[in-house]
Design an enzyme around this catalytic site. Sequence first.
Site, mmCIF file in Angstrom:
data_model
loop_
_atom_site.group_PDB
_atom_site.id
_atom_site.type_symbol
_atom_site.label_atom_id
_atom_site.label_comp_id
_atom_site.label_asym_id
_atom_site.label_seq_id
_atom_site.Cartn_x
_atom_site.Cartn_y
_atom_site.Cartn_z
ATOM 1 N N GLU A 53 -10.170 -10.867 -14.317
ATOM 2 C CA GLU A 53 -11.243 -11.691 -14.864
ATOM 3 C C GLU A 53 -10.808 -13.149 -15.012
ATOM 4 O O GLU A 53 -11.569 -14.086 -14.718
ATOM 5 C CB GLU A 53 -11.679 -11.152 -16.231
ATOM 6 C CG GLU A 53 -12.212 -9.732 -16.184
ATOM 7 C CD GLU A 53 -11.135 -8.685 -16.455
ATOM 8 O OE1 GLU A 53 -11.462 -7.670 -17.102
ATOM 9 O OE2 GLU A 53 -9.972 -8.887 -16.025
ATOM 10 N N ASP A 204 15.877 15.487 9.085
ATOM 11 C CA ASP A 204 15.167 14.274 9.495
ATOM 12 C C ASP A 204 15.837 12.967 9.106
ATOM 13 O O ASP A 204 15.518 11.924 9.661
ATOM 14 C CB ASP A 204 13.749 14.282 8.915
ATOM 15 C CG ASP A 204 12.891 15.390 9.486
ATOM 16 O OD1 ASP A 204 13.296 15.993 10.492
ATOM 17 O OD2 ASP A 204 11.812 15.649 8.921
#
Length: 348
Positions: A53, A204
């Site tokens: 704001e 991995d």
Amino acid sequence: MSGDAVYMRRALKLARKVLGETAPNPMVGAVLVRDGSIIGEGYHHRAGEPHAEIEALRDAAARGHETAGATIYVTLEPCSTAGRTPPCTEALIRHGIARVVIGVLDPNPKHAGRGVSRLEAAGIAVRTGVMRRACEELNRGFFRWITAGRPWVVLKMAVTLDGRIATRSGDSRWITGPAAREAVQDLRRRAGAIMVGAATAELDHPSLRVKDPGWQHQPVRLIAGSVSPEQAAQWVPGGAEVVSLPDRAAWERLLDDLGKREILELLIEGGGTLAASALRAGIVDEAVFFVAPKILGGTGSRPAVGGADPARIADAIELEDIRVRRFGRDTMIAGLVPKKGETPCSRD
């Protein structure tokens, strides 16, 4: 689409510019409108800096616009108490804002609705709930953390059409294509922590990082299993924290610990044994599967979710609030995992 929804959609787009960068604060966007034209806009950049704001009000001033009589659209209820920054409600009142349109109320029970009450007491018209579901989804991690003290948990898997995540030898690169893998980067940007199982880490050697050299908010990296710190350092470049998760109680302790560390989202990236453990413990909030148009077949290739074999189709976990999206040749299927006694955070 109503005029209010149009401007709220713009506020959401602004908020998403800092995906994953505001934690432990929420992502918030704001748009100032007067006489049918946008006169200012802004978003919260990071914790400790001005709220959306205030950024919108400053933008309007920089453009030379008067804010008195304007309407502001903000994705989250303006704060009404002082923290690291002054309350936004007082700034809106001081600048003569005539109307405030809010996407969703503050989830903190101590503050929910207080901003609305303060604005209305000052004679400002307030509308709430505009694109509420989208505003909730944007800050799902913040909502969970502020109300329960723990992160939102996402289970992500890349699977073949027959539900496999690796061959018999453990080869899994790459099941999905570049577009799907780039989409995973957005999940990593939102995550405060990323976890894989020990077998996945060994096979991995994943980075468990956002693949952007300029990214400053790299997630905490976790390996689940019986792993030494030396092994963790070998399997994950730079090392990772090791956690043991033998049962639901251990999962609960982990989530509580991550919450204390102000981690808003935990991303679980496999493999099958860890996925089964998380689902069995009932801690997964959302499942995101990227399905490649490939078929592995065989009995030795590895399933996306391991664990015990269910006896009945009725025992399956049926996702709610499904969304489907294409990424190149691959298809993302995602949904919320239902929990007993809890209403899911649904989307538009």
